[in-house]
Design a protein around this motif. Structure first.
Motif, mmCIF file in Angstrom:
data_model
loop_
_atom_site.group_PDB
_atom_site.id
_atom_site.type_symbol
_atom_site.label_atom_id
_atom_site.label_comp_id
_atom_site.label_asym_id
_atom_site.label_seq_id
_atom_site.Cartn_x
_atom_site.Cartn_y
_atom_site.Cartn_z
ATOM 1 N N ARG A 60 9.025 3.065 -3.730
ATOM 2 C CA ARG A 60 8.642 4.058 -2.718
ATOM 3 C C ARG A 60 9.383 3.807 -1.414
ATOM 4 O O ARG A 60 9.897 2.733 -1.177
ATOM 5 C CB ARG A 60 7.144 4.007 -2.470
ATOM 6 C CG ARG A 60 6.348 4.450 -3.671
ATOM 7 C CD ARG A 60 4.864 4.338 -3.361
ATOM 8 N NE ARG A 60 4.102 4.710 -4.517
ATOM 9 C CZ ARG A 60 3.243 5.714 -4.546
ATOM 10 N NH1 ARG A 60 3.008 6.412 -3.459
ATOM 11 N NH2 ARG A 60 2.597 6.014 -5.650
ATOM 12 N N GLY A 61 9.394 4.827 -0.585
ATOM 13 C CA GLY A 61 9.972 4.677 0.739
ATOM 14 C C GLY A 61 11.218 5.513 0.933
ATOM 15 O O GLY A 61 11.661 6.231 0.040
ATOM 16 N N VAL A 62 11.780 5.383 2.124
ATOM 17 C CA VAL A 62 12.945 6.175 2.510
ATOM 18 C C VAL A 62 14.114 5.937 1.560
ATOM 19 O O VAL A 62 14.808 6.863 1.163
ATOM 20 C CB VAL A 62 13.363 5.848 3.967
ATOM 21 C CG1 VAL A 62 14.639 6.580 4.341
ATOM 22 C CG2 VAL A 62 12.242 6.186 4.920
ATOM 23 N N ASN A 63 14.355 4.710 1.207
ATOM 24 C CA ASN A 63 15.453 4.383 0.301
ATOM 25 C C ASN A 63 14.948 4.166 -1.125
ATOM 26 O O ASN A 63 15.554 3.431 -1.894
ATOM 27 C CB ASN A 63 16.196 3.133 0.791
ATOM 28 C CG ASN A 63 16.879 3.379 2.115
ATOM 29 O OD1 ASN A 63 17.449 4.447 2.334
ATOM 30 N ND2 ASN A 63 16.812 2.414 3.002
ATOM 31 N N GLY A 64 13.852 4.818 -1.442
ATOM 32 C CA GLY A 64 13.232 4.638 -2.748
ATOM 33 C C GLY A 64 13.912 5.427 -3.836
ATOM 34 O O GLY A 64 14.904 6.123 -3.618
ATOM 35 N N GLY A 65 13.370 5.276 -5.002
ATOM 36 C CA GLY A 65 13.908 5.960 -6.166
ATOM 37 C C GLY A 65 13.522 5.204 -7.415
ATOM 38 O O GLY A 65 12.450 4.604 -7.486
ATOM 39 N N TYR A 66 14.420 5.191 -8.364
ATOM 40 C CA TYR A 66 14.154 4.534 -9.642
ATOM 41 C C TYR A 66 15.252 3.536 -9.957
ATOM 42 O O TYR A 66 16.398 3.691 -9.545
ATOM 43 C CB TYR A 66 14.079 5.571 -10.772
ATOM 44 C CG TYR A 66 12.880 6.462 -10.645
ATOM 45 C CD1 TYR A 66 11.660 6.105 -11.200
ATOM 46 C CD2 TYR A 66 12.954 7.660 -9.948
ATOM 47 C CE1 TYR A 66 10.550 6.916 -11.078
ATOM 48 C CE2 TYR A 66 11.851 8.482 -9.821
ATOM 49 C CZ TYR A 66 10.649 8.103 -10.386
ATOM 50 O OH TYR A 66 9.558 8.901 -10.254
#
Length: 159
Positions: A60-66
């Motif tokens: 999670r977060g601004v630079n999040g993803g998978y």
């Protein structure tokens, strides 16, 4: 065995995820969707299933993803296909879906076809299922990432 679009997209997404992010940094769903020309809503469903199965994790977060939850060498194509497709069996009488022991498979098979005990062709489908399973389980995500055989090479080899 016919592979669904979900499975095709899922494998492509996993390869893209491994190449773009690996286990180092998360990559956004829109980036994966764009790089593989996969509709983002459909990809979201696929990645959710892969996350629940433990192949990817979300950040999670601004630079999040998978990102991958384990090294690509430890992820078999067979395991991915089983998560996305279900059984690898080409016919219901030899399905392994939901089988946790031989008895469960036999009961599921009997419900599919009453001729199972005397069927002479069932052994064909069992062998096909075994061959498909062994083939897909022998290929890792890392193998797919490193595969340099292009479409042109496959087409020219068929001629």
């Amino acid at each position: 065995m016919k592979v669904s679009q979900k499975t095709e997209y899922g494998l492509r997404a996993m390869v893209a995820l491994a190449i773009l992010a690996g286990q180092e940094q998360p990559i956004s769903l829109p980036t994966i969707a764009e790089s593989e020309a996969i509709p983002e809503q459909f990809l979201d469903q696929i990645v959710g299933k892969l996350r629940r199965a433990g192949f990817v994790k979300s950040v999670r977060g601004v630079n999040g993803g998978y990102m991958l939850s384990r090294p690509p060498e430890d992820i078999s194509v067979g395991a991915l296909v089983r998560v996305l497709e279900g059984s690898l069996s080409p016919i219901g009488c030899v399905t392994d879906r939901g089988a946790d022991d031989g008895q469960a498979e036999e009961n599921a098979s009997e419900n599919f076809c009453g001729r199972i005990r005397g069927c002479h062709t069932r052994s064909v489908w069992l062998r096909v299922t075994d061959a498909i399973t062994r083939a897909l389980d022998s290929i890792s995500l890392a193998d797919v990432m490193l595969d340099e055989v292009g479409v042109g090479a496959v087409v020219s080899a068929d001629r």
